[in-house]
Each structure stands twice: as C-alpha cells, then as structure tokens.
Write a protein that holds these residues in place. Sequence first.
Motif, PDB file in Angstrom:
ATOM      1  N   PRO A  74       0.628  -1.526   0.170  1.00  0.00           N
ATOM      2  CA  PRO A  74       0.118   0.142  -0.144  1.00  0.00           C
ATOM      3  C   PRO A  74       1.333   1.252  -0.079  1.00  0.00           C
ATOM      4  O   PRO A  74       1.990   1.098   0.090  1.00  0.00           O
TER       5      PRO A  74
ATOM      6  N   ASP B 111      -2.313   1.707  -4.038  1.00  0.00           N
ATOM      7  CA  ASP B 111      -3.499   1.847  -3.983  1.00  0.00           C
ATOM      8  C   ASP B 111      -4.661   1.016  -4.917  1.00  0.00           C
ATOM      9  O   ASP B 111      -5.051   1.774  -5.177  1.00  0.00           O
ATOM     10  N   ILE B 112      -4.914  -0.017  -4.366  1.00  0.00           N
ATOM     11  CA  ILE B 112      -6.095  -1.251  -5.223  1.00  0.00           C
ATOM     12  C   ILE B 112      -6.747  -0.717  -5.155  1.00  0.00           C
ATOM     13  O   ILE B 112      -7.587  -1.445  -5.554  1.00  0.00           O
ATOM     14  N   LYS B 113      -7.617   0.420  -3.952  1.00  0.00           N
ATOM     15  CA  LYS B 113      -8.584   0.646  -3.428  1.00  0.00           C
ATOM     16  C   LYS B 113      -9.097   1.998  -5.336  1.00  0.00           C
ATOM     17  O   LYS B 113     -10.239   2.322  -5.690  1.00  0.00           O
ATOM     18  N   SER B 114      -7.980   2.071  -5.778  1.00  0.00           N
ATOM     19  CA  SER B 114      -8.090   4.206  -6.822  1.00  0.00           C
ATOM     20  C   SER B 114      -7.509   3.194  -8.469  1.00  0.00           C
ATOM     21  O   SER B 114      -6.837   1.596  -8.015  1.00  0.00           O
TER      22      SER B 114
ATOM     23  N   LEU C 277     -12.818  -5.699  -6.167  1.00  0.00           N
ATOM     24  CA  LEU C 277     -11.755  -5.167  -6.739  1.00  0.00           C
ATOM     25  C   LEU C 277     -11.620  -4.925  -8.466  1.00  0.00           C
ATOM     26  O   LEU C 277     -10.555  -4.689  -9.472  1.00  0.00           O
TER      27      LEU C 277
ATOM     28  N   ARG D 172      -5.083   0.333  -9.846  1.00  0.00           N
ATOM     29  CA  ARG D 172      -5.082  -1.115 -10.306  1.00  0.00           C
ATOM     30  C   ARG D 172      -5.037  -1.004 -11.585  1.00  0.00           C
ATOM     31  O   ARG D 172      -4.630  -2.484 -11.929  1.00  0.00           O
TER      32      ARG D 172
ATOM     33  N   TRP E  38      -6.208 -11.894   0.220  1.00  0.00           N
ATOM     34  CA  TRP E  38      -6.607 -10.963   0.765  1.00  0.00           C
ATOM     35  C   TRP E  38      -8.153 -11.611   1.296  1.00  0.00           C
ATOM     36  O   TRP E  38      -8.019 -12.438   1.272  1.00  0.00           O
TER      37      TRP E  38
ATOM     38  N   LYS F 296     -12.567  -9.807  -1.707  1.00  0.00           N
ATOM     39  CA  LYS F 296     -12.187  -8.747  -1.953  1.00  0.00           C
ATOM     40  C   LYS F 296     -11.352  -8.161  -3.395  1.00  0.00           C
ATOM     41  O   LYS F 296     -11.143  -7.483  -4.215  1.00  0.00           O
TER      42      LYS F 296
END
Length: 595
Positions: free
Chosen positions: A327, A360-363, A392, A367, A384, A388
């Motif tokens: 992260p 940042d895998i949430k971005s 994603l 990704r 994970w 999850k």
Amino acid sequence: MASPATARTAVGRPLDTARPLHALRCEAGGPEALTRVVSDHLRRLGATVRDDGPGDIVLGGAGFAPATARTDWGAAGSGIEDEATAQAATGVMAVHGRRHGTPRGLGVDYLATATGVLTVQGLLAGLVGQARGGPPAGVRTTTADRAGLLAVSQYLAAAGADEPEAVEPAPGGPPFTSADGVLFELETLDPGAWAEFWRSLEAPSDAVRAGWRPFQFRYATACAPFPAGLHEVTRRHAWARIRQAAALSGAEVCRLRTLAERAGEADGADPWALRSLGPGGLTSAEAATTERPLAGLTVLEAGRRIQAPLAAHLLGLLGARVIRIEPPGGDPLRGMPPACDGISARWLALNRGKDAVEIDIKSPPDRSRLRELVAEADVFVHNWAPGKAAALELDTGHLAAVNPSLVYAYTGGWADRIADAPMGTDFMAQARTGAGEAVHPAGEAPAPSLMTLLDVLGGLHGTEAILAGLLLRERTGHGVRVDSSLLGAADTLLAPALRQAAAGADPRRPAGFRHPLRTSDGWIAPGDGSAGAAAAYDVSGMCTEDALDQLRGHGLTATAVTTDLSALQQDPRLSGPIGRDAHGAPAVPDPWSLA
C-alpha cells in the motif's frame, strides 16, 4: 519435450487438465514418517506412486527425465533422528512451549509434514525447470532440521535483532473458558472491537487496556501474557452471552472443536485446488538452471503477514523474481519490532530479496497499473479477505483477460469448504479443525499452539500449489487458477489423528508425550522411541552433556533442547548454516540442497 500447447501423455491421450503429474510415475523411498505426505500429494497431483522404493524418491516419465529427491531428519551423526529430536534441536519446542513457560513438543508430526510438502515442492520445481528448457535437476535433499528452521525463522530473526521484543515472552494466552465450560478462541484485528467485546462483558478497563498489546503481538511472540482477570471475566458468562458480545462488538469467537467432530465432517478434499483456464500465450524464454528452475519467471505478491509472503519467498529461493504489491507508504509490518537496521526482523525473514511497488488497490488508476504488471507476470498470489478480489475487479477472470498465461493463486482460510467458518486466521483455524486438541497430549486442556503452525504450513501448501500450477501451464499451454488454504494445511497435518478419530480410537498422544527432561543446566528431549525408557533415569541433577552421555550409553536416542534461539547460529547439529542478511538479520538456509 513437446511444446506446452501440444503436450500429450506417452500413449497419446490428452493430459488431465487438473492433474499436472498425469502419466508420471514415482518410486518413493526414505523414512516413512517423512514420505507419507510426499506419496499422498504426488498421487493427488496425478502420479502413479509405488512406496518402499530403493531409498530416494524418483519421479519421471511422460517425456520428463527423472527428478530425484532425498529426505531425512538431519545430517548424519547430528543426533536429529526423528520428530522429537528435530523439534528439540531447531527451537520448535522452545517456541511452542512459551505459553507454558517451559519447552514442550508438539503432539503432531509437524516437521515431518512440512518436510514432505517441501520435498514435493523440490520435485515439482525440477519438472517445471525441465519443461522450460532447463537441465534435469540433480538430487534435491530436504531435511526436517531445515524445515524446522524455516518454521521458526521469524522467531529466530527477532531473537537476533538489534532491539528487544515489543512484548517480553512470558507464559499465558488463550483459549478462554465460559461459565458453562466451553473452551473458545477470540479473534479481532481491531482494538476498538477488542475493547467493546470486553466492555460488554463488564471487564475491568485496566485489564482490557493491558491485554490488547500482548493479544495483538501473540502471532509474533508465540505467547500472550495478558491479565488473568480477562480469563476470570469469561468464566462468569455463559457461552451464549459471550457469542452475543462478540456479535455486537465485531470480534469473533470460535469454540474449540474436537478431532472427532472434524473427522465427522471431513470431505477428503485435496489440500489445494487447480483449475485450468483458457489457452495462454508464450511463457518466459529464459532458460532455467538446475539451482534456479524458476529463473526468468516473475511473481507478483499481494500478501500480508505469513501465508502469501512465505509462499512467494520460497518461489524466490527457487529463482523467480518476486515483486511485492504494497500500500502507499509501504507495508506497515516493515516497522513491526524488533528491528535490524531499521527494518522489522520478522518482516525480513519472509520478504528479504523481494522488489516492491506501492499501489493503492482502491484507486482505479493504480489498479490499472497493477493490471499492467500482471500482463508481464507469470504468477499473481494474494491472501486478501474473501470477496475482496472480486469487488476490486482483480479476481481470476479479470486478470486472466489481461494475461491468459497467468497462474492466479489465492492462499485463503477455508476454501469455501465450511459453511460456518470463522475468520480465516491461524488460531481460529486451529480451533475450528481440532488442531488445538491434537497439539497437546492426553491429560492437558486443548489449546491452539501460539506458534503460527497453520500460517507457515499454509504458506508451504501455497508454494506447492503454485508450482503444480506452473507445471500444468507448461504441459497444457493454459493459464491456471490455484487455491490453497489453512484448512487444507490442517487436513494434511492432522490426517493421522483424523483417521484415528474416524475409527473410534483415541486420536491424542499419551500424557506427557514429547515433554523434555529437565537437567541441571537445561533440557534434553528423548527420541519418540526412547521416551519411555528415558523416563526411568533421573537426570535432574546432571548437566545436559552428562545426561545425554548416560542415555546414549544405554542405547537411547536424545538431544539437547534449544531454548535460546540465538544459539542456533552456532549449533553444529544443523545441516546448513544460519547466516546474516544485508541488514544483519539472521537468515536460515534454503530448505533444499542439491547434491
């Protein structure tokens, strides 16, 4: 051999697309305790196996030159001759015994199991190297003492760090007991949920505050000396009330199941699952070598704690380039004390030598960067939480569309095999599978070991599954999905005990099993076959050296118990040297050696 896209068996039939060893044959020789898992796993992967071979384990056929493995307890003359002496010499007894305040042996054959899985890894790696154009491997040797060093590598690294532990090792720890006698494990990674659980049970606030840190660090220290008052609190409440408190707080509790219960629900499934995907493109053209059969392959690892990082670490030892997905700001566990040269010694034990990229895998833009990395990789492995990856859009189908040749690996907790499964962490898995009963002998209360048994063994299964997936990819030309789990690791470890339980026999070892003998200056561990006779001798007034001389003089097997892990670096019994990495942290030898 034939190109992956056109591979066939020796008689022209298509390959079994779920069995990478289809049409291969194996003669398995060596100590039965060490080859039990080897034979079982090779059969599950598709090989025809004949036990009681001439001495080595030889696997070949279907166009492959024979791959040869050798397995033993330790170096000749070392005194490491069985499970008990291997646990004693490598520090396993010391780590497992921290909750008791004295060294104790595990009631299961943990190192024999780990050695078997590592041996299968070595064989698979040799075949992958051949399939990629490399030379046939030499004899790859795996010993239980090196498996033991790998199992304690994080604890050993901490013992050799520049600073002391965050929590001083001392006796204590779960499980807890309810007012109606239910033994249970508690799990949460959230300090808020921890506090709310105990507040709802009216625990003293000072005990709640004092208990969080040792509870949080129990994975690292193998002990949890939190206040005794917390145990007193749970003994005042019924199990139903405790479950209610957990549900309201967000913490989880799990009743300790018995081996008989687990045997009654066991489904006989393989400890991992392999699924061939669609046709892929070309794999890496770089030639493998005997020492580095995975040279030229790239592994992307998005893992935390132990299971996935250990799986990727072993692939790196076999020659792959490993890139960690961390992260923004880097993996927070890099800062977990104690440190060497400013980096967590424990983190280095599993992650030294890896490259890293922060994503940042949430971005969505990040990704997209990850998918670009996947397009050039051979393996993607993560651990994970369930669901999850799909949320994603980083699950199998998403990434196989980017790279059809990918081996997509998930190292999880339960493999969707248990409907009421709790959180997929080591101690909850031990509680749910009956391991807490198996690791302690009869006459002792069941309790999951505070050594991370299933995280480590689950990581070994993850490497084994990925290597099987790589071999299947080379033989079929298809991408592969592989799944491994803590549940699969528990099933492998507990298989002998579960068979006993299923037959109605007592699955636990007898009282006092693998309890070392106290000497005037330490401890000695008799071999399993010598323990009964050794108990007749009073060695409490002797120094360790004299006690060993006496027992050996009567034809008994015994060795000194390592209680100070830092002393392992100078221990002449070990079959490989413990070195130091670039940061000064202790580094255990590779689990395999080539003749």
